[in-house]
Design a protein around this motif. Structure first.
Motif, PDB file in Angstrom:
ATOM      1  N   TYR A  94       0.826  -1.207   0.000  1.00 34.33           N
ATOM      2  CA  TYR A  94       0.000   0.000   0.000  1.00 34.33           C
ATOM      3  C   TYR A  94       0.863   1.262   0.000  1.00 34.33           C
ATOM      4  N   GLN A  95       2.120   1.150   0.433  1.00 36.93           N
ATOM      5  CA  GLN A  95       3.006   2.312   0.460  1.00 36.93           C
ATOM      6  C   GLN A  95       3.497   2.702  -0.932  1.00 36.93           C
ATOM      7  N   TYR A  96       3.317   1.825  -1.893  1.00 34.32           N
ATOM      8  CA  TYR A  96       3.911   2.040  -3.211  1.00 34.32           C
ATOM      9  C   TYR A  96       2.881   2.181  -4.327  1.00 34.32           C
ATOM     10  N   ASP A  97       1.591   2.151  -3.971  1.00 38.10           N
ATOM     11  CA  ASP A  97       0.563   2.315  -5.004  1.00 38.10           C
ATOM     12  C   ASP A  97      -0.226   3.604  -4.787  1.00 38.10           C
ATOM     13  N   ALA A  98       0.380   4.564  -4.090  1.00 42.83           N
ATOM     14  CA  ALA A  98      -0.239   5.861  -3.821  1.00 42.83           C
ATOM     15  C   ALA A  98       0.870   6.846  -3.438  1.00 42.83           C
ATOM     16  N   PRO A  99       0.580   8.145  -3.457  1.00 42.28           N
ATOM     17  CA  PRO A  99       1.593   9.123  -3.021  1.00 42.28           C
ATOM     18  C   PRO A  99       2.009   8.872  -1.572  1.00 42.28           C
ATOM     19  N   TYR A 100       3.299   9.064  -1.294  1.00 40.49           N
ATOM     20  CA  TYR A 100       3.893   8.830   0.026  1.00 40.49           C
ATOM     21  C   TYR A 100       4.789  10.019   0.295  1.00 40.49           C
ATOM     22  N   PHE A 101       4.220  11.046   0.945  1.00 42.28           N
ATOM     23  CA  PHE A 101       4.985  12.274   1.178  1.00 42.28           C
ATOM     24  C   PHE A 101       5.133  12.506   2.675  1.00 42.28           C
ATOM     25  N   PHE A 102       6.376  12.623   3.113  1.00 42.74           N
ATOM     26  CA  PHE A 102       6.756  12.711   4.513  1.00 42.74           C
ATOM     27  C   PHE A 102       7.178  14.139   4.822  1.00 42.74           C
ATOM     28  N   ASP A 103       6.440  14.812   5.695  1.00 39.72           N
ATOM     29  CA  ASP A 103       6.704  16.206   6.015  1.00 39.72           C
ATOM     30  C   ASP A 103       7.556  16.311   7.279  1.00 39.72           C
ATOM     31  N   SER A 104       8.696  16.971   7.180  1.00 41.06           N
ATOM     32  CA  SER A 104       9.597  17.122   8.329  1.00 41.06           C
ATOM     33  C   SER A 104       9.820  18.593   8.678  1.00 41.06           C
ATOM     34  N   SER A 105       8.862  19.441   8.328  1.00 40.97           N
ATOM     35  CA  SER A 105       9.036  20.883   8.526  1.00 40.97           C
ATOM     36  C   SER A 105       9.158  21.255   9.999  1.00 40.97           C
ATOM     37  N   LYS A 106       8.521  20.491  10.895  1.00 39.61           N
ATOM     38  CA  LYS A 106       8.633  20.786  12.330  1.00 39.61           C
ATOM     39  C   LYS A 106      10.096  20.765  12.770  1.00 39.61           C
ATOM     40  N   PHE A 107      10.821  19.706  12.393  1.00 34.89           N
ATOM     41  CA  PHE A 107      12.231  19.598  12.768  1.00 34.89           C
ATOM     42  C   PHE A 107      13.055  20.671  12.080  1.00 34.89           C
ATOM     43  N   GLN A 108      12.839  20.846  10.791  1.00 30.96           N
ATOM     44  CA  GLN A 108      13.644  21.800  10.028  1.00 30.96           C
ATOM     45  C   GLN A 108      13.515  23.213  10.587  1.00 30.96           C
TER      46      GLN A 108
END
Length: 309
Positions: A269-283
């Protein structure tokens, strides 16, 4: 003393290197630990054994749990809760802070970007285990027993990485083969660069105000499709940007003969749809700029080429 439990993996390695900016008092723990820095203390322990876990943690100010278990749901279900409870109890006993290196399996299939506020709705056995581990840690935070950080990473790539879906791309390319992927190459898929993950985990562990929170580790915000990611890797080696797709039926067939393939099927399921990981909190909190995919891909391929030669 800062102690890494599960120190032989790529994250443990990168973390050990990064911790040198904070201390020379580093203990590496695994069944057969190997030094990363000259001054590292090596300690052999089985984290399924509570007494050995206590011995490994004793005297530590900060404990990092970066262990990896065999990629098998039944093993995760049987061993992960035991290990986590042993580590929690050992940290309480030694008054140590705990930093847990986690993945995104507990989120399940997410529509839109993944953030620290994404609800946990696992759709796999492994995801259910990860959700349980998170709940165990949140329980300790609520009880105010020990300071805890949950540091989450997307799928990762980088030098020395040997246990990621990204190896289907890089290992094949360096061997002169066609890169492979587990699904459509039309979707965005985030990858965390392993040196960034190690450095960021060290930063979190040594920042008192970061505790009792979940953090996404810094990951390039470029929304590259897998085709763009693979094409970038191909360009580095002057290869034609071709990709061999591992279709679901191939996973089913391969799973009859290969346990790793069989265990990976529930994660498709991780590879048949968009998988976008937001790390703006840390940055934003640490003014940290993640390594770009372009630079990380070059570094990863160069490492593999040097290793091969």
């Amino acid at each position: 003393m800062q102690t890494i439990l599960g120190a032989n993996g790529v994250i443990g390695y990168e973390l050990a290197k990064a911790l040198k900016d904070y201390t020379n008092d580093i203990r590496l723990v695994s069944r057969a630990p190997k030094p990363v820095n000259e001054s590292d203390q090596l300690f052999s322990a089985d984290l399924l054994n509570y007494e050995q876990t206590c011995d490994a943690v004793r005297g530590s100010e900060i404990v990092y749990l970066t262990i990896g278990l065999p990629y098998k749901s039944s093993v995760w279900e049987a061993q992960w809760p035991v290990i986590m409870q042993n580590v929690i109890n050992a940290c309480i006993k030694s008054s140590a802070k705990l930093v847990f290196f986690d993945n995104v399996y507990a989120y399940g299939k997410v529509k839109g970007e993944m953030t620290e506020n994404t609800p946990m709705r696992p759709v796999s056995r492994k995801g259910v285990v990860r959700k349980r581990l998170t709940e165990m840690l949140i329980h300790e935070i609520e009880r105010n027993t020990i300071p805890v950080i949950i540091a989450r990473s997307a799928d990762f790539y980088g030098p020395r990485n040997t246990n990621s879906v990204a190896n289907l791309i890089f290992d094949n390319l360096v061997k002169g083969k066609t890169p492979q992927w587990l699904g459509s190459t039309e979707f965005v898929h985030s990858f965390t660069y392993t040196p960034d993950a190690g450095q960021a985990t060290a930063i979190l562990g040594n920042t008192p105000s970061a505790y009792n929170q979940t953090w996404h580790l810094p990951t390039d915000a470029q929304q590259l499709t897998m085709q763009a990611f693979i094409s970038t890797a191909c360009e580095v080696l002057a290869k034609e940007p071709k990709t061999s797709i591992i279709a679901p039926w191939m996973m089913t067939l391969g799973g009859l003969f290969n346990s790793t393939i069989r265990e990976s099927k529930e994660m498709m399921y991780q590879y048949d749809a968009p998988y976008f990981f937001d790390s703006s909190k840390f940055q934003q909190a640490f003014n940290f700029v993640p390594t770009s995919y372009q630079k990380g891909i070059v570094n990863t391929i160069q490492y593999l080429k040097n290793k091969k030669s």
